[in-house]
Scaffold this motif. Structure first.
Motif, PDB file in Angstrom:
ATOM      1  N   PRO A 221       0.828  -1.214   0.000  1.00  0.00           N
ATOM      2  CA  PRO A 221       0.000   0.000   0.000  1.00  0.00           C
ATOM      3  C   PRO A 221       0.859   1.259   0.000  1.00  0.00           C
ATOM      4  CG  PRO A 221      -0.717  -1.548   1.693  1.00  0.00           C
ATOM      5  CD  PRO A 221       0.592  -2.056   1.179  1.00  0.00           C
ATOM      6  N   ALA A 222       0.320   2.335  -0.537  1.00  0.00           N
ATOM      7  CA  ALA A 222       1.032   3.612  -0.542  1.00  0.00           C
ATOM      8  C   ALA A 222       1.339   4.091   0.871  1.00  0.00           C
ATOM      9  CB  ALA A 222       0.206   4.651  -1.295  1.00  0.00           C
ATOM     10  N   SER A 223       0.576   3.614   1.839  1.00  0.00           N
ATOM     11  CA  SER A 223       0.751   4.042   3.229  1.00  0.00           C
ATOM     12  C   SER A 223       1.824   3.257   3.977  1.00  0.00           C
ATOM     13  CB  SER A 223      -0.572   3.897   3.980  1.00  0.00           C
ATOM     14  OG  SER A 223      -1.025   2.540   3.942  1.00  0.00           O
ATOM     15  N   ILE A 245       5.958  -2.130 -10.262  1.00  0.00           N
ATOM     16  CA  ILE A 245       6.244  -1.850  -8.856  1.00  0.00           C
ATOM     17  C   ILE A 245       5.334  -0.728  -8.365  1.00  0.00           C
ATOM     18  CG2 ILE A 245       8.008  -1.182  -7.185  1.00  0.00           C
ATOM     19  CD1 ILE A 245      10.125  -2.153  -9.172  1.00  0.00           C
ATOM     20  N   ARG A 246       4.655  -0.979  -7.259  1.00  0.00           N
ATOM     21  CA  ARG A 246       3.874   0.057  -6.586  1.00  0.00           C
ATOM     22  C   ARG A 246       3.955  -0.196  -5.080  1.00  0.00           C
ATOM     23  NH1 ARG A 246       0.684  -3.365  -9.583  1.00  0.00           N
ATOM     24  NH2 ARG A 246      -1.099  -4.365  -8.556  1.00  0.00           N
ATOM     25  N   THR A 247       4.537   0.744  -4.371  1.00  0.00           N
ATOM     26  CA  THR A 247       4.843   0.560  -2.957  1.00  0.00           C
ATOM     27  C   THR A 247       4.591   1.859  -2.190  1.00  0.00           C
ATOM     28  OG1 THR A 247       7.163   1.269  -3.047  1.00  0.00           O
ATOM     29  CG2 THR A 247       6.697  -1.024  -3.654  1.00  0.00           C
ATOM     30  N   HIS A 273       1.948   3.832  -7.585  1.00  0.00           N
ATOM     31  CA  HIS A 273       2.077   4.686  -6.416  1.00  0.00           C
ATOM     32  C   HIS A 273       3.381   4.397  -5.673  1.00  0.00           C
ATOM     33  CE1 HIS A 273      -0.371   1.248  -4.571  1.00  0.00           C
ATOM     34  NE2 HIS A 273       0.742   1.230  -3.862  1.00  0.00           N
ATOM     35  N   GLY A 274       3.889   5.434  -5.034  1.00  0.00           N
ATOM     36  CA  GLY A 274       5.185   5.369  -4.367  1.00  0.00           C
ATOM     37  C   GLY A 274       5.954   6.638  -4.659  1.00  0.00           C
ATOM     38  N   ASN A 275       7.278   6.557  -4.575  1.00  0.00           N
ATOM     39  CA  ASN A 275       8.120   7.737  -4.769  1.00  0.00           C
ATOM     40  C   ASN A 275       8.950   7.692  -6.043  1.00  0.00           C
ATOM     41  OD1 ASN A 275       7.185   9.020  -2.491  1.00  0.00           O
ATOM     42  ND2 ASN A 275       8.807   8.259  -1.160  1.00  0.00           N
ATOM     43  N   ILE A 326       5.162   9.984 -18.121  1.00  0.00           N
ATOM     44  CA  ILE A 326       4.821  10.313 -16.743  1.00  0.00           C
ATOM     45  C   ILE A 326       3.420  10.916 -16.707  1.00  0.00           C
ATOM     46  CG2 ILE A 326       5.495  11.684 -14.733  1.00  0.00           C
ATOM     47  CD1 ILE A 326       8.358  11.726 -15.868  1.00  0.00           C
ATOM     48  N   VAL A 327       2.582  10.416 -15.799  1.00  0.00           N
ATOM     49  CA  VAL A 327       1.221  10.945 -15.688  1.00  0.00           C
ATOM     50  C   VAL A 327       0.775  10.906 -14.225  1.00  0.00           C
ATOM     51  CG1 VAL A 327       0.134   8.704 -16.162  1.00  0.00           C
ATOM     52  CG2 VAL A 327      -1.119  10.817 -16.642  1.00  0.00           C
ATOM     53  N   ASP A 328       0.050  11.949 -13.804  1.00  0.00           N
ATOM     54  CA  ASP A 328      -0.462  12.048 -12.434  1.00  0.00           C
ATOM     55  C   ASP A 328       0.653  11.951 -11.399  1.00  0.00           C
ATOM     56  OD1 ASP A 328      -3.070  12.372 -13.338  1.00  0.00           O
ATOM     57  OD2 ASP A 328      -3.477  10.216 -13.316  1.00  0.00           O
ATOM     58  N   VAL A 329       1.721  12.686 -11.654  1.00  0.00           N
ATOM     59  CA  VAL A 329       2.876  12.722 -10.754  1.00  0.00           C
ATOM     60  C   VAL A 329       3.105  14.170 -10.330  1.00  0.00           C
ATOM     61  CG1 VAL A 329       5.366  12.357 -10.578  1.00  0.00           C
ATOM     62  CG2 VAL A 329       3.937  10.660 -11.747  1.00  0.00           C
ATOM     63  N   LYS A 330       3.189  14.430  -9.048  1.00  0.00           N
ATOM     64  CA  LYS A 330       3.322  15.798  -8.546  1.00  0.00           C
ATOM     65  C   LYS A 330       4.602  16.456  -9.037  1.00  0.00           C
ATOM     66  CE  LYS A 330       3.559  18.499  -4.276  1.00  0.00           C
ATOM     67  NZ  LYS A 330       3.539  18.462  -2.786  1.00  0.00           N
TER      68      LYS A 330
END
Length: 417
Positions: A221-223, A245-247, A273-275, A326-330
């Motif tokens: 999870p992202a959390s 990968i999503r962490t 999701h992740g960094n 890249i999409v939906d990335v701050k």
């Protein structure tokens, strides 16, 4: 002068020169091995789950397996404590198999009886699966390895992840196990596996020469704090390919705490999701010759993130990003030399960082942050397309090349369509 006007004033010969340098760098900015899709080795034995603790059975089979072969697990659910993979031996966790890490801190304790606690150090646990000073070992198969980071610990009323949150609140560190740790090894392979819910980092390769991670799915999870996907640390000749990968932290983080990290390829992968795709922040011994090609970043906090500071600094050079969507990335591109404002006497150096064939399909904030006029971020852009309305924060950055605010279309699974 704003960035758009600044970039347009670069002369054409400078762009041509920098582009040619970037193209030449691709030759060495990669894993120097000729890496092809791995094959699962033949089995030396096949094990059945007991319904109880399978640690001893699995470890005994691994220890007695002939080099060049692998222990295969039959479909079912296996429960195990820490395992060590011998040199030249593999473990096959294939379709229909789940290998679960038993949630007993005592099994992972390194002797100080701190595993499963929080303290000022956070290094009290051994990993679930360890490869130490081995050659030609690996983990294979389309099954699942479950770190059970969210499951209540034996003898406690909290999970590994609860300890992480407790440490965050207290300003200390959690003593929890990594899922898979590779140390001082060579020619290591991980192939096809699904890894879920690691208590801490999923995969670390430390001072290892020759590591292939191919076709892995890594999920938390992202959390879930500090659940990095794959961290090559002081390693060289590494290929991470066809991974999803999503962490809760960096999807990939290349670090150089104890030795240089170099000749690393990240290819044809998808990060959720992740960094994002990170280098740093610990680059004391230098990170160099990295190729990121065919990557989609969808929904992560950061995209291409290079981070360091004067406390953990070193050189980050010859880094090439090709065919990245890249999409939906701050923060689609975030290069920072003052990460979390830790200060010391190790000055970072970011240069020869090239972005080629990049599409950013949502607005974001692009950050280029060097240290001074004499120590800027040195970066080039070629065939870079971003979304209109994006913002830039630029301090001490030497930027060559152009970008356009005309991004459109959709990302492919691994890079641009």
């Amino acid at each position: 002068m704003n960035l758009v006007n600044m970039q347009r004033k670069h002369s054409s010969y400078l762009l041509a020169f920098f582009t040619s340098v970037a193209l030449m760098s691709v030759g060495t900015a990669r894993d120097l091995r000729d890496v092809t899709e791995p094959k699962i080795p033949p089995s030396c034995t096949t094990l059945k789950a007991s319904g109880g603790d399978d640690t001893e059975t699995i470890q005994k089979a691994l220890d007695s397996c002939t080099k060049g072969k692998a222990v295969a697990l039959s479909p079912g659910v296996f429960h195990s404590g820490p395992l060590n993979i011998p040199s030249g031996v593999g473990l096959v966790v294939d379709t229909g198999v789940t290998l679960k890490a038993i949630t007993d801190p005592a099994l992972y304790d390194l002797g100080a009886k701190t595993c499963g606690t929080v303290d000022d150090v956070g290094v009290g646990c051994k990993a679930f699966i360890t490869m130490l000073r081995v050659t030609g070992s690996g983990l294979y198969g389309k099954g699942t390895i479950d770190g059970q980071g969210n499951v209540t610990l034996i003898g406690q009323k909290k999970s590994w992840w609860d300890l992480s949150e407790e440490a965050l609140v207290a300003g200390t560190f959690q003593n929890v196990p990594r899922l898979i740790q590779i140390n001082n090894s060579a020619d290591i392979t991980m192939y096809q596996l699904t890894l879920i819910d690691s208590p801490f980092y999923f995969v670390t390769s430390i001072e290892t020469n020759g590591f292939t991670a191919w076709g892995l799915t890594i999920i938390a999870p992202a959390s879930a704090r500090n659940t990095d996907g794959i961290d090559p640390i002081g390693s060289q000749n590494v290929t991470i390919a066809h991974c999803n990968i999503r962490t809760g932290d960096d999807s990939v983080a290349i670090k150089a705490m104890t030795a240089p990290s170099r000749h690393i390829s990240v290819l044809n992968s998808h990060f959720g999701h992740g960094n994002g795709m990170s280098i740093g922040s610990e680059v004391n011994y230098g990170a160099s010759d990295v190729l990121v090609s065919g990557l989609t970043l969808n929904g992560s906090l950061k995209g291409a993130h290079i981070k360091s500071n004067t406390y953990r600094g070193g050189h980050v050079v010859n880094i090439t990003y090709n065919n990245v969507c890249i999409v939906d990335v701050k923060n689609p591109i975030y290069l920072e030399m003052d990460y979390v404002h830790l200060h010391g006497n190790r000055t970072p150096e970011f240069r020869n960082i090239a972005f080629n064939n990049i599409r950013v399909l949502s607005t974001g904030i692009f950050i280029l942050q060097g240290l001074s006029d004499s120590n800027p971020v040195v970066v080039s852009f070629n065939d870079v397309h971003i979304t209109k309305g994006s913002r830039w924060s630029r301090h001490f950055a030497n930027v060559t090349g152009t970008w356009e605010e005309d991004a459109s279309g959709h990302c492919g699974y691994a890079g641009n369509e």
